[in-house]
Design an enzyme around this catalytic site. Structure first.
Site, PDB file in Angstrom:
ATOM      1  N   CYS A   8     -82.382  77.919  -1.083  1.00 57.49           N
ATOM      2  CA  CYS A   8     -82.316  76.658  -1.827  1.00 57.49           C
ATOM      3  C   CYS A   8     -80.992  76.632  -2.590  1.00 57.49           C
ATOM      4  O   CYS A   8     -80.151  77.510  -2.415  1.00 57.49           O
ATOM      5  CB  CYS A   8     -83.524  76.472  -2.750  1.00 57.49           C
ATOM      6  SG  CYS A   8     -83.606  77.595  -4.155  1.00 57.49           S
ATOM      7  N   ARG A  14     -87.332  77.182  -5.885  1.00 55.22           N
ATOM      8  CA  ARG A  14     -88.025  76.968  -4.614  1.00 55.22           C
ATOM      9  C   ARG A  14     -87.946  78.153  -3.660  1.00 55.22           C
ATOM     10  O   ARG A  14     -88.975  78.581  -3.119  1.00 55.22           O
ATOM     11  CB  ARG A  14     -87.484  75.712  -3.915  1.00 55.22           C
ATOM     12  CG  ARG A  14     -87.817  74.438  -4.643  1.00 55.22           C
ATOM     13  CD  ARG A  14     -87.230  73.219  -3.968  1.00 55.22           C
ATOM     14  NE  ARG A  14     -85.770  73.239  -4.035  1.00 55.22           N
ATOM     15  CZ  ARG A  14     -84.977  72.378  -3.424  1.00 55.22           C
ATOM     16  NH1 ARG A  14     -85.494  71.434  -2.661  1.00 55.22           N
ATOM     17  NH2 ARG A  14     -83.672  72.449  -3.560  1.00 55.22           N
ATOM     18  N   ASP A 134     -88.247  69.418  -5.488  1.00 57.16           N
ATOM     19  CA  ASP A 134     -87.358  70.245  -6.310  1.00 57.16           C
ATOM     20  C   ASP A 134     -87.780  70.172  -7.775  1.00 57.16           C
ATOM     21  O   ASP A 134     -87.541  69.169  -8.451  1.00 57.16           O
ATOM     22  CB  ASP A 134     -85.913  69.771  -6.152  1.00 57.16           C
ATOM     23  CG  ASP A 134     -84.922  70.741  -6.767  1.00 57.16           C
ATOM     24  OD1 ASP A 134     -85.333  71.609  -7.572  1.00 57.16           O
ATOM     25  OD2 ASP A 134     -83.728  70.639  -6.441  1.00 57.16           O
TER      26      ASP A 134
END
Length: 165
Positions: A8, A14, A134
């Site tokens: 990420c 994440r 996100d």
């Protein structure tokens, strides 16, 4: 051994959540010895003086609320530090799994392309391909957990089929 790198933007939310969810899943299924699972960033924004930041505290709390990163199932969460993806990662991993389309673009740039078809979006393994939410922008770590809960088992199913596990 199947080598998976989750990626990420900063490697503090994440991708480490996906890394540790996958590690937990393969441990529970007693196939952890068949995997090498790591995570990385597309940027160095979370790396200061050569040392990466740890997993973001709200991400750690979300993992812990699901029994991951706890004293009886630590899996390395407390030691995890952000690191940037390198061109060598393309050689060293079988699957390089991004969380959103911007990650995919950056991953291909870092790797110098994707001639072997190793770079994928995590949720492309599901029936509903999309970006993983996100939490850096939304603060909703549960939504990220839910997306990962769709994608990580689907990725494992893909690995079982593709690599005959």
């Amino acid at each position: 051994m199947i080598r998976i790198l989750f990626v990420c933007h900063g490697n503090i939310c994440r991708s480490p959540m996906a890394e540790f969810m996958m590690k937990d899943l393969v441990r529970k299924e007693r196939i952890a010895d068949r995997f090498r699972i790591e995570s990385a960033a597309t940027t160095s924004e979370e790396i200061w003086g050569g040392r990466g930041n740890p997993v973001y505290p709200p991400a750690k709390r979300e993992l812990a609320s699901h029994g991951i990163g706890t004293p009886d199932n630590e899996l390395g969460v407390s030691e995890k530090r952000a690191r940037k993806m390198t061109p060598g990662d393309y050689r060293n991993f079988d699957l390089i799994i991004g969380m959103d389309s911007e990650n995919l673009y950056d991953m291909r740039d870092i790797a110098g392309g994707d001639p072997d078809g190793k770079i994928h979006l995590l949720l492309e393994f599901t029936d509903h391909p999309r970006s993983v939410a996100d939490p850096w922008y939304t603060g909703d770590f549960a939504a990220t957990w839910n997306d990962l809960s769709d994608g990580v088992p689907a990725l494992l199913a893909y690995c079982r089929k593709t690599y005959s596990i």
